[in-house]
Write an enzyme that holds these catalytic residues in place. Structure first.
Site, PDB file in Angstrom:
ATOM      1  N   SER A 174       0.784  -1.159   0.077  1.00 49.44           N
ATOM      2  CA  SER A 174      -0.020  -0.025  -0.030  1.00 49.44           C
ATOM      3  C   SER A 174       0.912   1.210  -0.001  1.00 49.44           C
ATOM      4  O   SER A 174       2.185   1.252   0.451  1.00 49.44           O
ATOM      5  CB  SER A 174      -0.951  -0.110   1.309  1.00 49.44           C
ATOM      6  OG  SER A 174      -1.346   1.191   1.501  1.00 49.44           O
ATOM      7  N   TYR A 192      -0.946  -1.309  10.478  1.00 42.97           N
ATOM      8  CA  TYR A 192      -1.209  -1.580   9.189  1.00 42.97           C
ATOM      9  C   TYR A 192      -0.067  -0.804   8.210  1.00 42.97           C
ATOM     10  O   TYR A 192       0.648  -1.682   7.307  1.00 42.97           O
ATOM     11  CB  TYR A 192      -2.512  -0.703   8.452  1.00 42.97           C
ATOM     12  CG  TYR A 192      -3.011  -1.088   7.138  1.00 42.97           C
ATOM     13  CD1 TYR A 192      -3.522  -2.107   6.835  1.00 42.97           C
ATOM     14  CD2 TYR A 192      -2.466   0.073   6.164  1.00 42.97           C
ATOM     15  CE1 TYR A 192      -3.771  -2.144   5.450  1.00 42.97           C
ATOM     16  CE2 TYR A 192      -2.852  -0.092   4.874  1.00 42.97           C
ATOM     17  CZ  TYR A 192      -3.521  -1.350   4.735  1.00 42.97           C
ATOM     18  OH  TYR A 192      -3.612  -1.953   3.165  1.00 42.97           O
TER      19      TYR A 192
END
Ligand code: NAP
Length: 255
Positions: free
Chosen positions: A135, A145
């Site tokens: 990401s 994350y």
């Protein structure tokens, strides 16, 4: 026909990879937890594109799930897309610790073990590819994350260099770093994305198209979209403290 193994293949970016690879003539192995949805996806893709589509029902947050995936990957795949992933509902301080360690299992351990299972066969055949879906959060400060996705980038680049050092240019490992993509991800995580401006949303097909093009040209990182290439370049020029403060808050609201 070449075979592509896609984790998290029933929704969002994984489903977009499955459609595109089927239309390119790949036989498919699709993995997710929801067996009914997997069967429906496999039937639909093989009807539409005339390819074989197998399914593996597995939870990559468990050892048994990862082992089932490893077993099928070792039987031989030409392209592995480690895509399955999720976001937790809140920042580190709000989320139970087991939800965070589960994220590391799916985003890091499963990616590591499936890459490890895929590469010997690819190296033996002298060709193959691994796309590890990271990401743009890998370049930002976004709790567990972002940290797990930064691991995916660092890991993928490291393995790509190890393979290059062995002189195997046709076996490729690449981290794919998309920005915002409309999928089930944000709703599942209970994220409020209403304030995200339109120009930051990437079409699923563009993400997949860019990834496959970058993989073909031997890139070890793929950042789809000019806007995100600019954001990543800029984030490297801004002082780390400021970049951290901005990126830990931007677009991070939870229901
Ligand atoms: N959407 C974005 O804006 C965005 C941006 C950057 C990166 N990403 C990354 O892109 C990847 C795909 O996300 P997405 O947006 O396409 O999400 P999504 O629409 O929620 O799809 C997630 C897929 O992964 C599967 N999955 C989730 N947990 C799993 C587990 N424990 N074991 C096996 N399969 C699992 C889901 O199926 P089941 O629930 O049936 O298992 C589903 O097929 C993720 O790695 C995410 O971090 C997304």
């Amino acid at each position: 026909m070449p075979t592509a193994f896609i984790t998290g293949a029933t929704a969002g970016i994984g489903a977009a990879f499955a459609r595109r690879l089927a239309s390119d003539g790949f036989d498919l192995v699709l993995l997710a937890r929801n067996g009914e949805r997997l069967d429906a996806s496999a039937r639909d893709l093989s009807d539409r594109y005339g390819v074989r589509a197998e399914t593996v029902v597995a939870d990559l947050a468990t050892d048994t799930g990862i082992e089932a995936a490893e077993k099928r990957v070792r039987d031989g795949v030409d392209l592995l897309v480690n895509n399955a992933g999720f976001g937790n509902n809140g920042t580190f301080l709000d989320v139970p610790v087991n939800a965070e360690t589960t994220m590391l299992k799916v985003h890091c351990e499963a990616v590591l073990r499936l890459t490890h299972a895929a590469l010997p066969g690819m190296l033996e055949r002298g060709r193959g590819g691994v796309v590890n879906v990271s990401s743009v959060a890998a370049f930002a400060t976004r709790g567990t994350y972002g940290a797990s996705k930064a691991w995916v980038v660092s890991f993928s680049r490291g393995v790509a260099h190890d393979i290059a050092a062995k002189g195997r240019p046709n076996v490729r490992v690449m981290a794919l770093c998309p920005g915002f993509v409309r999928t089930e991800f944000h709703e599942r995580a209970g994220m409020d994305v209403q304030g995200i401006p339109e120009f930051l949303w990437l079409p699923q097909d563009k993400v997949v198209d860019t990834a496959l093009r970058d993989l073909r040209r031997g890139a070890d990182i793929s950042v789809p979209g000019a806007q995100y290439k600019a954001i990543v370049a800029l984030s490297r020029m801004v002082p780390q403290g400021l970049a951290g403060r901005l990126s830990s808050r931007a677009g991070r609201r939870y229901d």
